[in-house]
Design an enzyme around this catalytic site. Structure first.
Site, PDB file in Angstrom:
ATOM      1  N   ASP A  80     -39.577 -75.465 -21.176  1.00 14.69           N
ATOM      2  CA  ASP A  80     -40.398 -74.517 -20.410  1.00 14.69           C
ATOM      3  C   ASP A  80     -39.488 -73.615 -19.585  1.00 14.69           C
ATOM      4  O   ASP A  80     -38.272 -73.845 -19.469  1.00 14.69           O
ATOM      5  CB  ASP A  80     -41.367 -75.269 -19.490  1.00 14.69           C
ATOM      6  CG  ASP A  80     -42.537 -74.409 -19.023  1.00 14.69           C
ATOM      7  OD1 ASP A  80     -42.615 -73.228 -19.404  1.00 14.69           O
ATOM      8  OD2 ASP A  80     -43.367 -74.926 -18.264  1.00 14.69           O
ATOM      9  N   LYS A  81     -40.121 -72.605 -19.000  1.00 16.64           N
ATOM     10  CA  LYS A  81     -39.447 -71.663 -18.103  1.00 16.64           C
ATOM     11  C   LYS A  81     -40.320 -71.506 -16.883  1.00 16.64           C
ATOM     12  O   LYS A  81     -41.551 -71.593 -16.989  1.00 16.64           O
ATOM     13  CB  LYS A  81     -39.325 -70.346 -18.865  1.00 16.64           C
ATOM     14  CG  LYS A  81     -38.680 -69.171 -18.247  1.00 16.64           C
ATOM     15  CD  LYS A  81     -39.384 -68.180 -17.410  1.00 16.64           C
ATOM     16  CE  LYS A  81     -40.738 -67.681 -17.508  1.00 16.64           C
ATOM     17  NZ  LYS A  81     -41.132 -66.595 -16.605  1.00 16.64           N
ATOM     18  N   HIS A  82     -39.714 -71.288 -15.740  1.00 17.04           N
ATOM     19  CA  HIS A  82     -40.523 -71.015 -14.546  1.00 17.04           C
ATOM     20  C   HIS A  82     -39.864 -69.903 -13.753  1.00 17.04           C
ATOM     21  O   HIS A  82     -38.646 -69.878 -13.600  1.00 17.04           O
ATOM     22  CB  HIS A  82     -40.637 -72.276 -13.683  1.00 17.04           C
ATOM     23  CG  HIS A  82     -41.613 -72.111 -12.560  1.00 17.04           C
ATOM     24  ND1 HIS A  82     -42.970 -72.298 -12.722  1.00 17.04           N
ATOM     25  CD2 HIS A  82     -41.438 -71.765 -11.263  1.00 17.04           C
ATOM     26  CE1 HIS A  82     -43.586 -72.068 -11.580  1.00 17.04           C
ATOM     27  NE2 HIS A  82     -42.680 -71.746 -10.668  1.00 17.04           N
ATOM     28  N   SER A  83     -40.711 -69.003 -13.262  1.00 19.95           N
ATOM     29  CA  SER A  83     -40.181 -67.914 -12.436  1.00 19.95           C
ATOM     30  C   SER A  83     -40.614 -68.150 -10.998  1.00 19.95           C
ATOM     31  O   SER A  83     -41.719 -68.640 -10.746  1.00 19.95           O
ATOM     32  CB  SER A  83     -40.753 -66.588 -12.949  1.00 19.95           C
ATOM     33  OG  SER A  83     -40.800 -65.639 -11.910  1.00 19.95           O
ATOM     34  N   THR A 120     -49.383 -65.626 -14.090  1.00 17.53           N
ATOM     35  CA  THR A 120     -49.606 -65.637 -15.543  1.00 17.53           C
ATOM     36  C   THR A 120     -51.039 -66.042 -15.897  1.00 17.53           C
ATOM     37  O   THR A 120     -51.647 -65.497 -16.830  1.00 17.53           O
ATOM     38  CB  THR A 120     -48.595 -66.605 -16.195  1.00 17.53           C
ATOM     39  OG1 THR A 120     -47.282 -66.145 -15.858  1.00 17.53           O
ATOM     40  CG2 THR A 120     -48.735 -66.668 -17.696  1.00 17.53           C
ATOM     41  N   ARG A 168     -49.053 -74.143   3.019  1.00 17.22           N
ATOM     42  CA  ARG A 168     -47.842 -73.320   3.244  1.00 17.22           C
ATOM     43  C   ARG A 168     -48.164 -71.835   3.103  1.00 17.22           C
ATOM     44  O   ARG A 168     -47.654 -70.999   3.852  1.00 17.22           O
ATOM     45  CB  ARG A 168     -46.750 -73.710   2.235  1.00 17.22           C
ATOM     46  CG  ARG A 168     -46.114 -75.066   2.533  1.00 17.22           C
ATOM     47  CD  ARG A 168     -45.243 -75.509   1.368  1.00 17.22           C
ATOM     48  NE  ARG A 168     -44.243 -74.540   1.023  1.00 17.22           N
ATOM     49  CZ  ARG A 168     -43.852 -74.280  -0.221  1.00 17.22           C
ATOM     50  NH1 ARG A 168     -44.375 -74.915  -1.252  1.00 17.22           N
ATOM     51  NH2 ARG A 168     -42.923 -73.369  -0.448  1.00 17.22           N
ATOM     52  N   SER A 183     -41.804 -78.093  -4.791  1.00 13.74           N
ATOM     53  CA  SER A 183     -43.076 -77.589  -5.302  1.00 13.74           C
ATOM     54  C   SER A 183     -42.956 -77.274  -6.800  1.00 13.74           C
ATOM     55  O   SER A 183     -43.764 -77.729  -7.618  1.00 13.74           O
ATOM     56  CB  SER A 183     -43.450 -76.323  -4.518  1.00 13.74           C
ATOM     57  OG  SER A 183     -44.517 -75.661  -5.120  1.00 13.74           O
ATOM     58  N   LYS A 187     -44.161 -80.082 -10.304  1.00 14.75           N
ATOM     59  CA  LYS A 187     -45.109 -79.688 -11.358  1.00 14.75           C
ATOM     60  C   LYS A 187     -44.434 -79.723 -12.727  1.00 14.75           C
ATOM     61  O   LYS A 187     -45.013 -80.150 -13.719  1.00 14.75           O
ATOM     62  CB  LYS A 187     -45.640 -78.278 -11.092  1.00 14.75           C
ATOM     63  CG  LYS A 187     -46.603 -78.246  -9.917  1.00 14.75           C
ATOM     64  CD  LYS A 187     -47.037 -76.836  -9.590  1.00 14.75           C
ATOM     65  CE  LYS A 187     -45.956 -76.012  -8.947  1.00 14.75           C
ATOM     66  NZ  LYS A 187     -46.358 -75.011  -8.004  1.00 14.75           N
ATOM     67  N   LYS A 188     -43.197 -79.240 -12.792  1.00  3.91           N
ATOM     68  CA  LYS A 188     -42.525 -79.160 -14.094  1.00  3.91           C
ATOM     69  C   LYS A 188     -42.171 -80.556 -14.595  1.00  3.91           C
ATOM     70  O   LYS A 188     -42.288 -80.840 -15.786  1.00  3.91           O
ATOM     71  CB  LYS A 188     -41.263 -78.284 -13.980  1.00  3.91           C
ATOM     72  CG  LYS A 188     -41.598 -76.824 -13.734  1.00  3.91           C
ATOM     73  CD  LYS A 188     -42.344 -76.219 -14.913  1.00  3.91           C
ATOM     74  CE  LYS A 188     -43.066 -74.944 -14.582  1.00  3.91           C
ATOM     75  NZ  LYS A 188     -43.883 -74.413 -15.681  1.00  3.91           N
TER      76      LYS A 188
HETATM   77  N1  URA Z   1     -43.833 -71.159  -6.794  1.00  5.78           N
HETATM   78  C1  URA Z   1     -44.232 -72.463  -6.634  1.00  5.78           C
HETATM   79  O1  URA Z   1     -44.789 -73.077  -7.545  1.00  5.78           O
HETATM   80  N2  URA Z   1     -44.005 -73.055  -5.466  1.00  5.78           N
HETATM   81  C2  URA Z   1     -43.394 -72.422  -4.421  1.00  5.78           C
HETATM   82  O2  URA Z   1     -43.228 -73.043  -3.385  1.00  5.78           O
HETATM   83  C3  URA Z   1     -42.991 -71.062  -4.596  1.00  5.78           C
HETATM   84  C4  URA Z   1     -43.214 -70.454  -5.804  1.00  5.78           C
END
Ligand code: URA
Length: 436
Positions: A80-83, A120, A168, A183, A187-188
């Site tokens: 996967d990729k996360h931005s 997304t 937050r 965070s 999730k990842k």
């Molecule tokens: N994206 C996230 O999932 N968590 C953060 O804290 C900031 C950006």
């Protein structure tokens, strides 16, 4: 163990131990920590920081706060990729089908728009019928059969992050390196990945507005991710201007379709997409190096294989089977379309990209409060790029709005956010650095 004693410890700058962190994460999920206590701990961490060991403990505890997915017997690597979030960042939409077309499996759990950044999941919901919350068994089946599926965060995946993140977001504690690290990675890791490419956005449209913060976040995510057994690499990429031509939900789906069909590929968007996809193929053992990966990826575009994967994913998740061929039949169009004229001649030398993202939200393309309904058709298209020469009156972008009033406000916002000057300007590389 009292919540206020844990908050006091962090307030006074002490490191939290495993039992204290677990107490907090349990309290997030079972409600035994009040909103005030969650907010206070968030602010204490924001101001006092957290050591690497604490960030690892927080990540692990949040990951284990809900279901952890497993992908046994997959025929290829699960990647996967996360931005970290930007404006006009539609990379995930092309990346997932491109990597799938090259043999990877991408179970992407994506996010919604946040603050000035687009999400997304919101973009995909511009496609009529597309379900971003399918039954878990269907998600599993689509990933196995097609190689990719992009959906939204489910309630049972890292629920502790879901609550902490919401707090937050409204208490000015998003921009904390250990909290962003925990965070994202909770999730990842809960999605059961083998390899992750991180896109750390840096600049006026990113949460990391300085190269130092982007570097710190990249190092933190790579250290904590590899400590948890993930193959991970981070790219720091420029977010000092809109990525690609379009910003807005349906407009970004249109740009994605043009990209996948080879009709239009904005060079900076293409470069970030290829760079991140190439890292994923190397992490997954699908290419020996990034040069070989790029050859495979380009072939997946040239042959139409990536476009076919995207099309099949959309149909499998309930969207129209002929979206690629007939986007106008399905994607919302705003009633008012107006050019944003440059107020003077000169070179486009700076963009306040955050303000451009906020202008999309103002148009109705994002949410001010969680319950807001998004107007899918609004936003900007044909955005010009830094370094472009403009004549007075020449369009900087085109605004798509619900009314003439909204269009007029958006035009003024973009004129204000874009600096046109006669001064010197030098191009910055889109990939500013790599970590891992
Ligand atoms: N994206 C996230 O999932 N968590 C953060 O804290 C900031 C950006």
């Amino acid at each position: 163990m009292l919540a206020q004693e844990i908050i006091r410890a962090k307030r006074d700058g002490r490191a939290l131990d495993e039992a204290q962190i677990q107490n907090f994460v349990r309290g997030l999920v079972d409600g035994s920590w009040s909103e005030g206590q969650v907010a206070a701990l968030g602010m204490a961490v924001f101001l006092r920081g957290m050591g690497r060991d604490e960030a690892v403990l927080l990540t692990r505890a949040m990951m284990n706060s809900g279901r952890v997915m497993r992908w046994p017997d997959m025929p290829g690597p699960v990647l996967d990729k996360h931005s970290s979030g930007g404006v006009g960042d539609k990379v995930s939409l092309m990346l997932a089908p491109m990597v799938a077309a090259c043999g990877g499996y991408v179970p992407m759990i994506a996010g919604r728009g946040l603050g000035h950044t687009g999400g997304t999941v919101d973009k995909l919901e511009a496609i009529p019928g597309y379900s971003t919350a399918p039954d878990p068994a269907l998600f599993d089946r689509i990933v196995r059969n097609l190689g990719c599926a992009i959906i939204g965060q489910t309630g049972d995946l890292a629920p502790a992050d879901k609550r902490f993140y919401a707090t937050r977001d409204v208490t000015a504690t998003v921009e904390s390196v250990p909290l962003i690290t925990a965070s994202i990675l909770s999730k990842k890791l809960a999605a059961g990945l083998e390899g992750l490419a991180m896109d750390i956005k840096c600049g006026s449209g990113a949460f990391c507005d300085t190269p130092q913060m982007a570097q710190d976040l990249a190092e933190s995510i790579v250290a904590v991710g590899s400590g948890a057994g993930l193959k991970i690499r981070a790219l720091i990429t420029d977010m000092n201007e809109v990525l690609g031509f379009d910003a807005g939900n349906a407009l970004e789906i249109r740009e994605t379709l043009r990209y996948l069909k080879g009709e239009q590929r904005e060079p900076r968007l293409h470069e970030v997409t290829l760079a991140l996809c190439a890292e994923m193929l190397v992490l997954g053992g699908l290419a020996a190096d990034t040069a070989a990966a790029r050859v495979k990826l380009q072939a997946s575009l040239d042959s139409g294989a990536a476009a076919e994967k995207f099309s099949a994913m959309v149909a499998a998740l309930g969207g129209p089977a002929d979206l690629l061929e007939r986007p106008d039949a399905y994607l919302a169009q705003a009633p008012v379309v107006r050019a944003v004229p440059a107020l003077q001649a000169g070179r486009l030398t700076a963009m306040n990209t955050r303000d451009i993202g906020l202008a999309v939200v103002e148009l109705g393309g994002g949410r001010r409060v969680a319950a807001d309904k998004i107007d899918m058709g609004v936003g900007f298209s044909e955005f010009r790029h830094l370094g472009d020469e403009l004549a007075a009156g020449e369009p900087i972008a085109v605004v798509h709005a619900a009314s003439e009033d909204a269009a007029a406000r958006a035009i003024a916002a973009i004129q204000q956010a874009c600096t046109i000057s006669q001064g010197a300007w030098s191009a910055q590389p889109i990939v500013m650095g790599t970590v891992g």
